[in-house]
Write a protein that holds these residues in place. Structure first.
Motif, PDB file in Angstrom:
ATOM      1  N   SER A  23     -82.064 -24.813  -7.705  1.00  0.00           N
ATOM      2  CA  SER A  23     -83.269 -24.061  -8.006  1.00  0.00           C
ATOM      3  C   SER A  23     -83.669 -22.619  -7.162  1.00  0.00           C
ATOM      4  O   SER A  23     -84.268 -22.050  -7.898  1.00  0.00           O
ATOM      5  CB  SER A  23     -84.571 -25.249  -7.728  1.00  0.00           C
ATOM      6  OG  SER A  23     -84.396 -25.660  -6.560  1.00  0.00           O
ATOM      7  N   ARG A  24     -83.239 -22.786  -5.968  1.00  0.00           N
ATOM      8  CA  ARG A  24     -83.450 -21.545  -5.213  1.00  0.00           C
ATOM      9  C   ARG A  24     -82.293 -20.754  -4.688  1.00  0.00           C
ATOM     10  O   ARG A  24     -81.980 -21.370  -3.664  1.00  0.00           O
ATOM     11  CB  ARG A  24     -84.754 -21.629  -4.126  1.00  0.00           C
ATOM     12  CG  ARG A  24     -85.798 -22.143  -4.504  1.00  0.00           C
ATOM     13  CD  ARG A  24     -86.889 -22.298  -3.545  1.00  0.00           C
ATOM     14  NE  ARG A  24     -88.310 -22.618  -3.977  1.00  0.00           N
ATOM     15  CZ  ARG A  24     -89.310 -22.915  -3.044  1.00  0.00           C
ATOM     16  NH1 ARG A  24     -88.847 -22.931  -1.670  1.00  0.00           N
ATOM     17  NH2 ARG A  24     -90.497 -23.086  -3.424  1.00  0.00           N
ATOM     18  N   PRO A  25     -81.438 -20.071  -5.430  1.00  0.00           N
ATOM     19  CA  PRO A  25     -80.150 -19.731  -4.920  1.00  0.00           C
ATOM     20  C   PRO A  25     -80.146 -18.809  -3.656  1.00  0.00           C
ATOM     21  O   PRO A  25     -80.951 -17.933  -3.467  1.00  0.00           O
ATOM     22  CB  PRO A  25     -79.647 -18.908  -6.218  1.00  0.00           C
ATOM     23  CG  PRO A  25     -80.702 -18.340  -6.952  1.00  0.00           C
ATOM     24  CD  PRO A  25     -81.738 -19.695  -6.683  1.00  0.00           C
ATOM     25  N   ALA A  31     -76.764 -18.231  -8.924  1.00  0.00           N
ATOM     26  CA  ALA A  31     -77.352 -18.712 -10.132  1.00  0.00           C
ATOM     27  C   ALA A  31     -76.534 -18.553 -11.252  1.00  0.00           C
ATOM     28  O   ALA A  31     -77.097 -18.861 -12.524  1.00  0.00           O
ATOM     29  CB  ALA A  31     -78.451 -17.741 -10.068  1.00  0.00           C
ATOM     30  N   GLY A  32     -75.556 -17.952 -11.041  1.00  0.00           N
ATOM     31  CA  GLY A  32     -74.694 -17.810 -12.338  1.00  0.00           C
ATOM     32  C   GLY A  32     -73.552 -18.999 -12.472  1.00  0.00           C
ATOM     33  O   GLY A  32     -73.387 -19.924 -11.910  1.00  0.00           O
ATOM     34  N   LEU A  33     -73.306 -18.931 -13.855  1.00  0.00           N
ATOM     35  CA  LEU A  33     -71.991 -19.945 -14.335  1.00  0.00           C
ATOM     36  C   LEU A  33     -70.905 -19.035 -14.323  1.00  0.00           C
ATOM     37  O   LEU A  33     -71.089 -18.089 -15.355  1.00  0.00           O
ATOM     38  CB  LEU A  33     -72.554 -20.638 -15.617  1.00  0.00           C
ATOM     39  CG  LEU A  33     -73.539 -21.859 -15.469  1.00  0.00           C
ATOM     40  CD1 LEU A  33     -73.841 -22.495 -16.819  1.00  0.00           C
ATOM     41  CD2 LEU A  33     -73.033 -22.695 -14.487  1.00  0.00           C
ATOM     42  N   LEU A  34     -69.626 -19.558 -14.093  1.00  0.00           N
ATOM     43  CA  LEU A  34     -68.591 -18.721 -14.220  1.00  0.00           C
ATOM     44  C   LEU A  34     -68.012 -19.211 -15.570  1.00  0.00           C
ATOM     45  O   LEU A  34     -67.531 -20.447 -15.565  1.00  0.00           O
ATOM     46  CB  LEU A  34     -67.651 -19.193 -13.007  1.00  0.00           C
ATOM     47  CG  LEU A  34     -66.361 -18.356 -13.011  1.00  0.00           C
ATOM     48  CD1 LEU A  34     -66.315 -16.731 -13.252  1.00  0.00           C
ATOM     49  CD2 LEU A  34     -65.390 -18.789 -11.926  1.00  0.00           C
ATOM     50  N   PHE A  47     -71.398 -23.456  -8.843  1.00  0.00           N
ATOM     51  CA  PHE A  47     -71.328 -23.825  -7.428  1.00  0.00           C
ATOM     52  C   PHE A  47     -72.372 -23.114  -6.560  1.00  0.00           C
ATOM     53  O   PHE A  47     -72.896 -21.923  -6.840  1.00  0.00           O
ATOM     54  CB  PHE A  47     -70.034 -23.095  -6.936  1.00  0.00           C
ATOM     55  CG  PHE A  47     -69.674 -23.535  -5.559  1.00  0.00           C
ATOM     56  CD1 PHE A  47     -69.784 -24.617  -4.899  1.00  0.00           C
ATOM     57  CD2 PHE A  47     -68.964 -22.406  -4.831  1.00  0.00           C
ATOM     58  CE1 PHE A  47     -69.305 -25.027  -3.495  1.00  0.00           C
ATOM     59  CE2 PHE A  47     -68.724 -22.649  -3.573  1.00  0.00           C
ATOM     60  CZ  PHE A  47     -68.574 -23.791  -2.805  1.00  0.00           C
ATOM     61  N   ASP A  48     -73.140 -24.163  -5.659  1.00  0.00           N
ATOM     62  CA  ASP A  48     -74.089 -23.527  -4.606  1.00  0.00           C
ATOM     63  C   ASP A  48     -73.593 -23.893  -3.280  1.00  0.00           C
ATOM     64  O   ASP A  48     -74.502 -23.978  -2.380  1.00  0.00           O
ATOM     65  CB  ASP A  48     -75.477 -24.301  -4.974  1.00  0.00           C
ATOM     66  CG  ASP A  48     -75.422 -25.583  -4.617  1.00  0.00           C
ATOM     67  OD1 ASP A  48     -74.409 -26.120  -4.387  1.00  0.00           O
ATOM     68  OD2 ASP A  48     -76.690 -26.157  -4.762  1.00  0.00           O
ATOM     69  N   TYR A  49     -72.345 -23.734  -2.778  1.00  0.00           N
ATOM     70  CA  TYR A  49     -72.021 -24.261  -1.607  1.00  0.00           C
ATOM     71  C   TYR A  49     -72.101 -25.697  -0.969  1.00  0.00           C
ATOM     72  O   TYR A  49     -71.153 -25.986  -0.260  1.00  0.00           O
ATOM     73  CB  TYR A  49     -72.682 -23.211  -0.608  1.00  0.00           C
ATOM     74  CG  TYR A  49     -72.025 -21.767  -0.679  1.00  0.00           C
ATOM     75  CD1 TYR A  49     -70.769 -21.446  -0.163  1.00  0.00           C
ATOM     76  CD2 TYR A  49     -73.088 -20.771  -0.738  1.00  0.00           C
ATOM     77  CE1 TYR A  49     -70.474 -20.122  -0.550  1.00  0.00           C
ATOM     78  CE2 TYR A  49     -72.794 -19.387  -0.861  1.00  0.00           C
ATOM     79  CZ  TYR A  49     -71.453 -19.003  -0.478  1.00  0.00           C
ATOM     80  OH  TYR A  49     -71.105 -17.735  -0.531  1.00  0.00           O
ATOM     81  N   GLU A  50     -73.018 -26.226  -1.658  1.00  0.00           N
ATOM     82  CA  GLU A  50     -73.157 -27.754  -1.384  1.00  0.00           C
ATOM     83  C   GLU A  50     -72.409 -28.531  -2.482  1.00  0.00           C
ATOM     84  O   GLU A  50     -71.865 -29.755  -2.078  1.00  0.00           O
ATOM     85  CB  GLU A  50     -74.549 -28.071  -1.352  1.00  0.00           C
ATOM     86  CG  GLU A  50     -75.394 -27.532  -0.279  1.00  0.00           C
ATOM     87  CD  GLU A  50     -74.785 -27.707   1.281  1.00  0.00           C
ATOM     88  OE1 GLU A  50     -74.312 -28.951   1.421  1.00  0.00           O
ATOM     89  OE2 GLU A  50     -74.647 -26.900   1.835  1.00  0.00           O
ATOM     90  N   ARG A  51     -72.533 -28.331  -3.675  1.00  0.00           N
ATOM     91  CA  ARG A  51     -71.641 -28.866  -4.701  1.00  0.00           C
ATOM     92  C   ARG A  51     -71.071 -27.976  -5.702  1.00  0.00           C
ATOM     93  O   ARG A  51     -71.916 -26.920  -6.108  1.00  0.00           O
ATOM     94  CB  ARG A  51     -72.815 -29.941  -5.138  1.00  0.00           C
ATOM     95  CG  ARG A  51     -74.047 -29.441  -5.848  1.00  0.00           C
ATOM     96  CD  ARG A  51     -74.592 -30.733  -6.401  1.00  0.00           C
ATOM     97  NE  ARG A  51     -75.961 -30.176  -7.190  1.00  0.00           N
ATOM     98  CZ  ARG A  51     -76.949 -30.973  -7.918  1.00  0.00           C
ATOM     99  NH1 ARG A  51     -76.390 -32.193  -8.490  1.00  0.00           N
ATOM    100  NH2 ARG A  51     -78.058 -30.543  -8.286  1.00  0.00           N
ATOM    101  N   SER A  70     -76.070 -15.548 -15.977  1.00  0.00           N
ATOM    102  CA  SER A  70     -77.179 -16.540 -15.396  1.00  0.00           C
ATOM    103  C   SER A  70     -77.069 -17.748 -16.112  1.00  0.00           C
ATOM    104  O   SER A  70     -76.817 -17.798 -17.350  1.00  0.00           O
ATOM    105  CB  SER A  70     -78.623 -15.641 -15.885  1.00  0.00           C
ATOM    106  OG  SER A  70     -79.662 -16.751 -15.761  1.00  0.00           O
ATOM    107  N   GLY A  71     -76.936 -18.868 -15.428  1.00  0.00           N
ATOM    108  CA  GLY A  71     -76.751 -20.174 -15.928  1.00  0.00           C
ATOM    109  C   GLY A  71     -78.009 -20.619 -16.469  1.00  0.00           C
ATOM    110  O   GLY A  71     -77.691 -21.519 -17.717  1.00  0.00           O
TER     111      GLY A  71
END
Length: 372
Positions: A23-25, A31-34, A47-51, A70-71
């Motif tokens: 929610s707060r990248p 905040a993006g989707l690959l 990916f957000d480093y945690e999951r 942007s996801g």
């Protein structure tokens, strides 16, 4: 990159991957989707480093390629369009066409996007629907208080001799435990229990509920990552530090009192009686030979009394519980009848489905001490 893909397939893939978006990248690219198109499919990853979440959908790939967009915006657009979706990368912009609609999305820098963690070799395999059900049950006891991070997690422990996976969680006021058969166990299993963020695990398990099987890889000695992998999707979640209190030492083993009550009837009665008190105020339960009397309120305040049929073994007993915790436990059990097992009025009670398998959910609930 240039592809054509069915809208529902793209929407499902984007929704799955978007579960991992923060929610707060901590960085704009997170905040993006690959999007990666090749070999007749589109892979969508977050990916957000945690999951992380990674899934694929069949697509007609005219030109392979990758783009980071942007996801949240992509998810909103894909949910709103109809018919086949055409995606085409034009320099630093992604063109999206569906029916008469056309969108131009700016891309994010691919070179700044971190590499996704790779799923580890599976520790074992579970049916997707069963795993999702068990995680949802256990999540009932996960703490909502972020000041105690360990209590916001769900514990996972393998018993290689029994070939089982045990899930457990506690918020100090209740403790939930469930045991599942774990198939295709790896010979090199982690020895210590893993503690996984409860909300992330619940989201991932819900996403896997439609999969016939899911491979589960518990964090190893050098890899603090839980992996969940099915035929078309993979999720990784970084484990929490710390550990939960050992449930084996907390659950009572002898019960002088035992009562059986119809779950739906009891739940309705608890909800009615609790109307006269706030969510944290206890309700009193008086177990007698053939009836359970429920009471709430006292003195000059509003009061309520109701009763339901129960079957009791042992002497009469009066005990008090937080009504919210009691109702949530009854919901989690999902059984027609609930069995209460008591040591005494001041010790934890254990709730389980009447006649249920010993490995089914056990829900230990702390009583509230009455002042009068």
């Amino acid at each position: 990159m240039k592809i054509t893909i069915e809208q529902d397939a793209l929407a499902a893939a984007v929704t799955y991957a978007a579960r991992s978006l923060p929610s707060r990248p901590p960085a704009p690219v997170l905040a993006g989707l690959l999007l990666a198109a090749e070999d007749g499919q589109l892979r969508v990853s977050g990916f957000d480093y945690e999951r992380s979440a990674d899934t694929a959908a069949a697509a007609t790939v005219t030109a392979p390629g990758r783009a980071l967009v942007s996801g949240r915006l992509l998810a909103d657009i894909v949910a709103a369009v109809k018919g086949d979706v055409r995606l085409e990368l034009d320099g630093t912009r992604l063109l999206l066409r569906a029916g008469s609609a056309r969108f131009t999305l700016p891309t994010l820098p691919l070179e700044e996007y971190p590499a996704l963690p790779q799923p580890d070799d599976p520790s074992g395999t579970l049916p997707g629907p069963l795993f999702a059900e068990a995680v949802a049950q256990i999540a009932t006891a996960v703490s909502r208080d972020d000041s105690l991070p360990a209590l916001t997690g769900i514990g996972l422990r393998i018993d290689s001799s029994e070939r089982t996976l045990t899930l457990f969680a506690t918020d100090r006021y209740r403790y939930a435990v469930r045991i599942l058969d774990f198939k295709d166990l790896s010979p090199d299993l982690p020895l210590a229990p893993a503690l996984i963020p409860g909300k992330a695990l619940l989201d991932a398990a819900k996403a896997a509920a439609a999969d016939s099987t899911v491979d589960v890889a518990l964090p190893g000695q050098t890899n603090g990552i839980l992996s969940l992998t099915s035929d078309h999707a993979a999720t990784t979640i970084r484990a929490l530090e710390g550990e939960l209190p050992a449930y084996e030492k907390l659950f009572p083993t002898e019960f002088p009192y035992e009562a059986t009550v119809e779950t739906a009837v009891l739940k309705s009665a608890v909800a009615r009686v609790a109307l006269v008190v706030d969510k944290k105020s206890p309700i009193r339960l008086s177990f007698t030979d053939n009836a359970l009397v429920l009471e709430a309120g006292s003195g000059d305040d509003a009061q309520a009394v109701d009763n339901v049929h129960s079957e009791l073994k042992g002497g009469e007993l009066q005990i008090a519980f937080n009504p919210t915790f009691l109702i949530e436990g009854l919901d989690a059990l999902g059984s027609e009848y609930v069995r209460f097992q008591f040591t005494n009025a001041t010790k934890p009670a254990v709730l389980s489905g009447a006649g249920a398998d010993p490995r089914a959910l056990r829900y230990m609930l702390m009583p509230v001490r009455l002042t009068n």
